[in-house]
Design a protein around this motif. Structure first.
Motif, PDB file in Angstrom:
ATOM      1  N   ASN A 141       0.811  -1.214   0.000  1.00 19.14           N
ATOM      2  CA  ASN A 141       0.000   0.000   0.000  1.00 19.14           C
ATOM      3  C   ASN A 141       0.852   1.274   0.000  1.00 19.14           C
ATOM      4  O   ASN A 141       0.476   2.279  -0.589  1.00 19.14           O
ATOM      5  N   HIS A 147      -3.454   4.454  -5.593  1.00 17.83           N
ATOM      6  CA  HIS A 147      -4.556   4.615  -4.633  1.00 17.83           C
ATOM      7  C   HIS A 147      -4.653   6.040  -4.069  1.00 17.83           C
ATOM      8  O   HIS A 147      -5.648   6.386  -3.444  1.00 17.83           O
ATOM      9  N   HIS A 152      -6.446   9.474  -0.464  1.00 19.05           N
ATOM     10  CA  HIS A 152      -5.798  10.524   0.320  1.00 19.05           C
ATOM     11  C   HIS A 152      -6.406  11.902   0.137  1.00 19.05           C
ATOM     12  O   HIS A 152      -7.092  12.174  -0.835  1.00 19.05           O
ATOM     13  N   ASP A 284      -4.440   5.351   5.436  1.00 16.05           N
ATOM     14  CA  ASP A 284      -3.857   4.098   4.942  1.00 16.05           C
ATOM     15  C   ASP A 284      -4.152   2.951   5.907  1.00 16.05           C
ATOM     16  O   ASP A 284      -4.514   1.854   5.492  1.00 16.05           O
TER      17      ASP A 284
END
Ligand code: FES
Ligand SMILES: [Fe+2]
Length: 325
Positions: A141, A147, A152, A284
């Motif tokens: 990750n 992502h 975020h 996260d």
């Protein structure tokens, strides 16, 4: 699997008070404690009858077991007050306090210390976040930017600009480097001014992963739009992944910047970075808790161009971190 041959952070400095603390590494509990400027780390089971030493107290330079009062120094050498001629002892670990965290490994191990405290940079924050995910999935990750747009708040690249993001992966036997360059996602004007960004800057996220212990060193900076001129602000982030249990990983984040001075702007920038790191890593960790993926989870998966580093990293985790010394 001999994880103790590598240095691992096992708690933050500020989490270890005058009381001992139970920490876990690879599913095994240890008692860490402070005494006279020294950090002790012992298996968290008294060699007498197995009481948790971390529930005892520190007295006279020793960790005293709360059951029968046997006491052990940071070197594992103990005494049994009721049987003074006896010399009980327990295994001990090498423990140090460095860069705002407590680290441990087996005495005499040769694993290098990770470079999470870059020289010449100013510390911004050190945090620990717990993810309910295996080490491998946690590292995955942190080492792809696809992502970031969806997950975020500020970090990374906007989803609509993902196609324009360039990703270059370079593998060495002991390290994997990923260089990402793409348009900085829209940020509030005040924030852009604080960092010193123009309206069309590129954001560079250039990181290298290492495997003893498993960690990634990020260098983040900006390039002025339409030029190759690097903006002055640089952020360095070290992330160390400590496997607490098979499916639980602690994420230690060490944030530094080259913004120096005590003026209001440098101060505001550091405060912003601190808040940013806290929020982003929390996102996260929360995401990882919702990800159902085992440690061998990449087989049969449909991977994209942002995922190239993941297999390379997992091979190195297997060989350099989990494999025989
Ligand atoms: S169990 Fe620790 S002193 Fe007896
Ligand atoms: Fe992320």
């Amino acid at each position: 699997m001999d994880l103790l041959r590598h240095w691992h952070p096992v708690c933050l400095s500020r989490e270890l008070t005058h009381r001992p603390r139970r920490v876990w590494l690879g599913g095994v509990p240890y008692a860490v404690f402070r005494t006279d400027g020294v950090i002790g780390a012992l298996p968290d089971a008294c060699p007498h009858r197995g009481m948790r030493l971390s529930t005892g107290r520190v007295r006279g330079g020793q960790l005293v077991c709360p059951y029968h009062g046997w006491a052990f120094g940071p070197d594992g050498v103990g005494k049994a007050p009721g049987t003074p001629q006896m010399r009980p002892h327990t295994a001990c670990l090498e423990a140090v306090e460095r860069d705002g965290a407590i680290w441990m490994r087996r005495p005499g191990a040769t694993g290098p210390f990770p470079a999470v405290g870059p020289g010449g940079f100013h510390p911004v924050s050190v945090t620990r976040h717990r993810a309910a995910a295996p080490l491998e999935a946690t590292m995955d990750n942190f080492t792809e930017v696809e992502h970031t747009g969806a997950v975020h708040w500020m970090l990374g690249y906007a989803p609509e600009a993902a196609e324009a993001v360039q990703v270059e992966v370079t593998a060495r036997p002991d390290a994997v480097r990923v260089y990402n360059r793409g348009p900085q996602r829209p940020l509030p004007a005040a924030l852009r001014a604080l960092i010193g960004l123009g309206p069309a800057d590129d954001f560079i996220d250039d990181w290298t992963s290492y495997f003893s212990p498993v960690h990634t060193l990020f260098e983040q900076y900006w390039i002025e739009g339409g030029t190759e001129a690097r903006r002055p602000a640089t952020v360095r982030i070290g992330v160390v992944y400590t496997p607490v249990h098979d499916d639980v990983t602690d994420i230690y984040t060490f944030v530094h910047t080259n913004a120096e001075g005590s003026g209001p702007r440098a101060l505001a920038l550091r405060l912003m970075l601190r808040a940013f790191a806290e929020v982003e890593v929390r996102l996260d960790a929360s995401l990882l808790g919702r990800l159902e993926e085992g440690r061998g989870g990449l087989e049969g998966r449909r991977l994209g161009r942002f995922d190239k580093a993941l297999r390379l990293q997992r091979q190195r985790i297997e060989r350099l971190y989990r494999g025989p010394a």
